[in-house]
Scaffold this active site. Structure first.
Site, PDB file in Angstrom:
ATOM      1  N   LYS A 106      58.714  50.411  68.615  1.00 47.08           N
ATOM      2  CA  LYS A 106      59.626  49.292  68.866  1.00 47.08           C
ATOM      3  C   LYS A 106      60.718  49.121  67.780  1.00 47.08           C
ATOM      4  CE  LYS A 106      55.925  46.211  70.937  1.00 47.08           C
ATOM      5  NZ  LYS A 106      56.741  46.322  72.203  1.00 47.08           N
ATOM      6  N   ASP A 134      54.023  52.465  74.182  1.00 47.46           N
ATOM      7  CA  ASP A 134      54.299  51.041  74.106  1.00 47.46           C
ATOM      8  C   ASP A 134      53.683  50.231  75.261  1.00 47.46           C
ATOM      9  OD1 ASP A 134      54.923  48.754  72.866  1.00 47.46           O
ATOM     10  OD2 ASP A 134      57.146  48.904  73.388  1.00 47.46           O
ATOM     11  N   ARG A 143      48.058  47.711  79.002  1.00 42.69           N
ATOM     12  CA  ARG A 143      47.416  48.148  80.446  1.00 42.69           C
ATOM     13  C   ARG A 143      46.330  49.196  80.457  1.00 42.69           C
ATOM     14  NH1 ARG A 143      53.177  49.406  82.812  1.00 42.69           N
ATOM     15  NH2 ARG A 143      53.854  47.948  81.404  1.00 42.69           N
TER      16      ARG A 143
HETATM   17  N1  BES Z   1      53.086  43.970  73.685  1.00 46.82           N
HETATM   18  C1  BES Z   1      54.147  44.377  74.590  1.00 46.82           C
HETATM   19  C2  BES Z   1      54.815  43.250  75.482  1.00 46.82           C
HETATM   20  C3  BES Z   1      55.383  42.188  74.897  1.00 46.82           C
HETATM   21  C4  BES Z   1      56.776  42.272  74.330  1.00 46.82           C
HETATM   22  C5  BES Z   1      54.844  40.808  74.799  1.00 46.82           C
HETATM   23  C6  BES Z   1      57.807  41.343  73.739  1.00 46.82           C
HETATM   24  C7  BES Z   1      55.903  39.648  74.152  1.00 46.82           C
HETATM   25  C8  BES Z   1      57.189  40.014  73.645  1.00 46.82           C
HETATM   26  C9  BES Z   1      53.563  45.401  75.373  1.00 46.82           C
HETATM   27  O1  BES Z   1      52.646  46.200  74.810  1.00 46.82           O
HETATM   28  C10 BES Z   1      54.590  46.214  75.426  1.00 46.82           C
HETATM   29  O2  BES Z   1      55.439  46.710  74.455  1.00 46.82           O
HETATM   30  N2  BES Z   1      55.326  46.372  76.939  1.00 46.82           N
HETATM   31  C11 BES Z   1      56.456  47.237  77.129  1.00 46.82           C
HETATM   32  C12 BES Z   1      56.105  47.744  78.589  1.00 46.82           C
HETATM   33  C13 BES Z   1      57.363  48.911  78.640  1.00 46.82           C
HETATM   34  C14 BES Z   1      57.406  50.103  77.673  1.00 46.82           C
HETATM   35  C15 BES Z   1      56.952  49.403  80.080  1.00 46.82           C
HETATM   36  C16 BES Z   1      57.543  46.216  77.382  1.00 46.82           C
HETATM   37  O3  BES Z   1      57.453  44.995  77.836  1.00 46.82           O
HETATM   38  O4  BES Z   1      58.750  46.586  76.897  1.00 46.82           O
HETATM   39 ZN    ZN Z   2      51.354  45.214  73.579  1.00 46.19          ZN
HETATM   40 MN    MN Z   3      53.315  47.542  73.512  1.00 40.65          MN
END
Ligand code: BES
Ligand code: ZN
Ligand code: MN
Length: 497
Positions: A280, A350, A354
């Protein structure tokens, strides 16, 4: 904190403080009028001078009114009478409790006029008084050195007026509200703890601690070798880049008949989500310590069930891992096999939530559940879709989704339905495995749900994406305790059925 009811006429109640409402424009509420009469018109005079306009959630503390048994009266603005809603009533109540927390008041009686709205009956008034008192007085776990802020002296709050007919509902509401407030505080404590303290092993220890404190609860923790025996290849893939070993935590509440199919709650417990190799950006990455909020909500819901001796069987399952980049970390393109036997091409490390959930959801199957609900800070896309007010609700069981949404309305912890129809799973196609773990930017909250649906076939299942609701960023950074109140209401209704 002690929660009780009051029933005497409010002018003779001997408490440190009365909380009474003032309306904008129309002035004294019924309770305020009684006090005004006892005090020789002091309140009316004060309002006539324009000293307290009654704007929503403003407060003014008055001391030693003649003719009034209570030592203080806290005037609390309710806004315009016609605009009084459940929501503005709750805001005013929270403001009043917040104001008292900064004084020496030890006991308070709530005599706030409530909206005529049927949804705020005696039970929900009692529940709101206890729940809002506890959430307003909540202080974050203290990790600062140096001078400690003294806790508020407030130790007793009375809700009323209780009549012979209303008292049982008020009391039941107070008891439930207290249990919800305490459960939400547990969730917030776990969420607010940093990732170096709140690790998968720490979460497991918390579950064991709950099981020690409550007779109806029992905990089981699967360590890494056990997870390998369960063939949880997806969960293990996320964990393999971290020095913190993963855990699958099972916390059971046996409150129903033996043999009654349980409600299973499944929580995402990513104790820190760096993104892994698909790392990230560094801005606000600290907030990914909250990525275990779903897991915390599951533990909190089980603590609630135990606390109110809920006559229902409930199983909590938490997939606890840390997601880190490392020489051993899972890489984009890696293909892993889930506990269900289905293979997954990990195109983005990331999208780890899931992967953790799919194996935890598969584990739920062995309980032959009446319903499965998972809670997860799953997607940034859900935050884009709904902002921070509603959690995203979806699932393959429409009735269950509706049940959750209605529980959220009653609990003031709302969720909004997203359409999890079959088209969305087309975005998960992979050339190399059964499916990919991402479905592109479009409809990202729903394609995440579509991924989970591949693992819940044949079960009554719904999913709450709490990415936008579980914590707040910015100056008020901190866990919100959501969706513990929603879950508590959902379980209470299920127990009544
Ligand atoms: N934990 C994050 C989701 C998240 C992001 C929650 C920002 C709250 C604030 C999750 O694991 C994640 O990183 N999801 C990605 C998925 C994508 C790579 C398909 C996302 O939402 O960017
Ligand atoms: Zn996450
Ligand atoms: Mn993530």
């Amino acid at each position: 904190m002690r929660f009780e009811t009051w029933s005497k006429s409010i002018t003779t109640l001997e408490v440190d403080c009365l909380i009474v409402g003032i309306f904008e424009e129309s002035g004294l509420s019924d309770a305020a009028r009684q006090i005004d009469q006892a005090a020789g018109g002091r309140l009316g005079k004060l309002l006539a001078r324009g000293d307290f306009p009654g704007r929503a959630a403003e407060t003014l503390l008055l001391g030693d009114l003649p003719g009034v048994g209570a030592r203080r009266v806290l005037l609390t603005g309710l806004g315009a009478r016609a605009a009084l809603t459940r929501r503005s009533w709750r805001k005013a109540l929270a403001a009043a409790i917040g104001a008292l927390a900064r004084t020496g008041v030890k006991s308070a009686a709530v005599a706030l006029e409530r909206p005529t709205d049927e949804t705020l009956d005696d039970y929900y008034v009692g529940r709101a008084v206890a729940e809002l008192t506890l959430s307003t007085l909540y202080r974050v776990n203290d990790l600062k050195s140096g001078k400690k802020a003294k806790p508020a002296p407030l130790a007793q709050v009375l809700a009323g007026p209780a009549t012979r007919t209303s008292a049982p509902a008020l009391e039941r509401g107070l008891a439930h509200g207290q249990a919800i407030g305490e459960a939400a505080a547990l969730q917030r404590d776990l969420g607010n703890l940093p990732g170096n303290i709140c690790t998968p092993r720490y979460l497991a220890e918390q579950a064991r601690g709950l099981a020690r404190r409550h007779r109806s609860l029992s905990a089981r923790v699967l360590d890494e070798p056990a997870l390998r025996r369960e063939k949880m290849g997806c969960l293990l893939a996320v964990a393999q880049g971290s020095a913190e070993p993963p855990r699958l935590i099972v916390l059971e509440h046996k409150g129903g008949k033996s043999g009654q199919a349980p409600v299973v709650l499944v929580g995402k417990g990513v104790t820190f989500d760096s993104g892994g190799i698909s790392i990230k950006p560094s801005g606000e990455m600290d907030e990914m310590k909250y990525d275990m909020s779903g897991a915390a909500a599951v533990l909190a819901a089980l603590a609630f069930a135990a606390r109110v001796k809920l006559p229902l069987n409930v199983v909590g399952i938490v997939g606890a891992v840390e997601n880190m980049p490392d020489g051993k970390a899972v890489k984009p393109g890696d293909i892993v096999t889930s506990a269900s036997g289905q293979t997954v091409e990990i195109l983005n490390t990331d999208a780890e939530g899931r992967l953790v959930l799919c194996d935890a959801l598969h584990y739920a199957r062995r309980y032959k559940p009446a319903a499965v609900v998972d809670l997860a800070t799953l997607t940034g896309a859900c935050v884009i879709a709904l902002g921070h007010h509603h959690s995203g609700a979806m699932g393959t069981d429409e009735t269950l989704v509706r049940e959750l949404i209605e529980a959220g309305v009653r609990a003031d912890d709302r969720a909004w339905a997203l359409p999890l129809t079959e088209e969305y799973s087309e975005q998960l196609k992979s050339n190399f495995a059964d499916f990919a773990n991402i479905g592109g930017r479009d409809g990202g909250a729903i394609t995440a749900g579509a991924f989970l649906a591949k693992f819940t076939q044949g079960m009554r299942w719904a999913h709450l994406d709490i990415a936008g609701t579980a914590w707040q960023g910015g100056a008020h950074k901190g866990s919100t305790g959501r969706p513990t109140a929603l879950l508590a209401d959902f379980l209470l209704r299920r127990a009544e059925q």
